[in-house]
Each structure stands twice: as structure tokens, then as C-alpha cells.
Design a protein around this motif. Structure first.
Motif, PDB file in Angstrom:
ATOM      1  N   GLU A  81       0.872  -1.175   0.000  1.00  0.00           N
ATOM      2  CA  GLU A  81       0.000   0.000   0.000  1.00  0.00           C
ATOM      3  C   GLU A  81       0.906   1.220   0.000  1.00  0.00           C
ATOM      4  N   ILE A  82       0.599   2.164  -0.883  1.00  0.00           N
ATOM      5  CA  ILE A  82       1.358   3.405  -0.965  1.00  0.00           C
ATOM      6  C   ILE A  82       0.515   4.490  -0.326  1.00  0.00           C
ATOM      7  N   ASP A  83       1.061   5.160   0.679  1.00  0.00           N
ATOM      8  CA  ASP A  83       0.329   6.192   1.417  1.00  0.00           C
ATOM      9  C   ASP A  83       0.427   7.525   0.677  1.00  0.00           C
ATOM     10  N   ASP A  84      -0.330   7.639  -0.401  1.00  0.00           N
ATOM     11  CA  ASP A  84      -0.366   8.843  -1.225  1.00  0.00           C
ATOM     12  C   ASP A  84      -1.772   8.959  -1.797  1.00  0.00           C
ATOM     13  N   TYR A  85      -2.310  10.147  -1.834  1.00  0.00           N
ATOM     14  CA  TYR A  85      -3.696  10.333  -2.282  1.00  0.00           C
ATOM     15  C   TYR A  85      -3.931   9.817  -3.701  1.00  0.00           C
ATOM     16  N   ARG A  86      -2.905   9.791  -4.529  1.00  0.00           N
ATOM     17  CA  ARG A  86      -3.058   9.312  -5.905  1.00  0.00           C
ATOM     18  C   ARG A  86      -3.211   7.797  -5.987  1.00  0.00           C
ATOM     19  N   TYR A  87      -2.814   7.100  -4.921  1.00  0.00           N
ATOM     20  CA  TYR A  87      -2.884   5.642  -4.918  1.00  0.00           C
ATOM     21  C   TYR A  87      -3.741   5.121  -3.781  1.00  0.00           C
ATOM     22  N   LYS A  88      -4.705   5.909  -3.358  1.00  0.00           N
ATOM     23  CA  LYS A  88      -5.573   5.525  -2.242  1.00  0.00           C
ATOM     24  C   LYS A  88      -6.369   4.272  -2.607  1.00  0.00           C
ATOM     25  N   ASN A  89      -6.419   3.334  -1.675  1.00  0.00           N
ATOM     26  CA  ASN A  89      -7.165   2.073  -1.819  1.00  0.00           C
ATOM     27  C   ASN A  89      -6.703   1.202  -2.988  1.00  0.00           C
ATOM     28  N   VAL A  90      -5.430   1.304  -3.367  1.00  0.00           N
ATOM     29  CA  VAL A  90      -4.873   0.456  -4.427  1.00  0.00           C
ATOM     30  C   VAL A  90      -4.015  -0.620  -3.770  1.00  0.00           C
ATOM     31  N   ARG A  91      -4.268  -1.868  -4.126  1.00  0.00           N
ATOM     32  CA  ARG A  91      -3.449  -2.983  -3.640  1.00  0.00           C
ATOM     33  C   ARG A  91      -2.460  -3.351  -4.739  1.00  0.00           C
ATOM     34  N   TRP A  92      -1.175  -3.092  -4.474  1.00  0.00           N
ATOM     35  CA  TRP A  92      -0.120  -3.357  -5.440  1.00  0.00           C
ATOM     36  C   TRP A  92       0.463  -4.738  -5.193  1.00  0.00           C
ATOM     37  N   ASP A  93       0.639  -5.510  -6.250  1.00  0.00           N
ATOM     38  CA  ASP A  93       1.326  -6.792  -6.171  1.00  0.00           C
ATOM     39  C   ASP A  93       2.821  -6.550  -6.392  1.00  0.00           C
ATOM     40  N   VAL A  94       3.667  -7.244  -5.652  1.00  0.00           N
ATOM     41  CA  VAL A  94       5.107  -7.189  -5.894  1.00  0.00           C
ATOM     42  C   VAL A  94       5.386  -8.086  -7.096  1.00  0.00           C
ATOM     43  N   LEU A  95       5.892  -7.500  -8.170  1.00  0.00           N
ATOM     44  CA  LEU A  95       6.136  -8.246  -9.406  1.00  0.00           C
ATOM     45  C   LEU A  95       7.597  -8.633  -9.580  1.00  0.00           C
ATOM     46  N   ASP A  96       8.512  -7.773  -9.117  1.00  0.00           N
ATOM     47  CA  ASP A  96       9.944  -8.035  -9.291  1.00  0.00           C
ATOM     48  C   ASP A  96      10.712  -7.304  -8.202  1.00  0.00           C
ATOM     49  N   VAL A  97      11.768  -7.931  -7.728  1.00  0.00           N
ATOM     50  CA  VAL A  97      12.624  -7.336  -6.697  1.00  0.00           C
ATOM     51  C   VAL A  97      14.056  -7.376  -7.201  1.00  0.00           C
ATOM     52  N   ARG A  98      14.721  -6.213  -7.170  1.00  0.00           N
ATOM     53  CA  ARG A  98      16.132  -6.137  -7.579  1.00  0.00           C
ATOM     54  C   ARG A  98      16.951  -5.573  -6.422  1.00  0.00           C
ATOM     55  N   ASN A  99      17.878  -6.392  -5.940  1.00  0.00           N
ATOM     56  CA  ASN A  99      18.771  -5.950  -4.878  1.00  0.00           C
ATOM     57  C   ASN A  99      19.945  -5.196  -5.468  1.00  0.00           C
TER      58      ASN A  99
END
Length: 126
Positions: A90-108
Motif C-alpha cells: 500500500e502506498i500512502d499517497d492520495y493518488r494511490y488511495k485504496n490500491v493494492r499493489w502486487d510485488v512483481l519483481d525485486v532487484r537488490n
């Protein structure tokens, strides 16, 4: 003597770039009376830099049906928390309110172990 052959280049992501609160979580089966209920478990809360997916990210997105995507950078927790594709954000920003984001890729970042880049997408609408 001439100028040294190398020049310091500051990192692209700096601590001051991490301005937006984000929460990583997963769903675990609920122990209540209703079958199929899931309970949200917060795994990690931190600040992130958020930006539109890069060309490298878009290559990954080509194989996944997403309605929206963003890339975030978070501070590397040195093993305290590692995002996986089984987690949501969840991103705490008014533009992304109530959006559930899936983690698609992780790069270390193996060069200086300072940040983790996470590609997020909306794979399904709730």
C-alpha cells in the motif's frame, strides 16, 4: 599532474529521495468462524521513492497483465525484511488511495547494498 581519471558520482537514490510511506503486507488465513476469510498481516513499513517503470521494468511488465504499475526504491534492511512476489504493498499517497499493489519483481543493489528496487503492479481490480 593532471586531474584523476575517476570522478565521484553520487548515487541516483539518496536518503532524501525516500519521501512516501509504504506498507508491505501479506494475507494469512483468518482463524474466525467464516471460511475463506483472510487477515492482513503488516510485514514492513518504510519510506520509498516512487517513479514510473523504467525500460527494464517495462520488459518485465510485457509478460504480465497489469492495469497500472510503478517502481519503488526502499532502503535495504540488511536481511530484516525481504520483499517477495507473495507480498502486497500500500502506498500512502492520495493518488494511490485504496490500491493494492502486487510485488512483481525485486532487484537488490549488490554494488553498495543501500537500496532495493521493487516493481509493483495492479494485476487485478478489487
Amino acid at each position: 599532474m593532471g586531474k584523476p581519471s575517476f570522478e565521484y558520482k553520487p548515487p541516483k537514490v539518496q536518503t532524501g529521495s525516500l519521501r512516501t510511506p509504504v506498507s508491505f503486507y501479506r494475507y494469512k488465513p483468518h482463524s474466525g468462524p467464516e471460511p475463506g476469510e483472510e487477515e492482513k498481516e503488516i510485514l514492513h513499513i518504510c519510506y520509498a521513492e516512487i517513479y514510473n517503470p523504467s525500460m527494464k521494468d517495462r520488459e518485465i511488465l510485457n509478460s504480465i497483465e497489469t492495469t497500472n504499475a510503478v517502481t519503488i526504491n526502499i532502503r535495504d534492511t540488511k536481511g530484516e525484511y525481504s520483499p517477495t512476489n507473495k507480498h502486497y504493498v500500500e502506498i500512502d499517497d492520495y493518488r494511490y488511495k485504496n490500491v493494492r499493489w502486487d510485488v512483481l519483481d525485486v532487484r537488490n543493489d549488490f554494488e553498495n547494498n543501500a537500496f532495493i528496487t521493487v516493481l509493483l503492479g495492479v494485476v487485478h481490480d478489487d
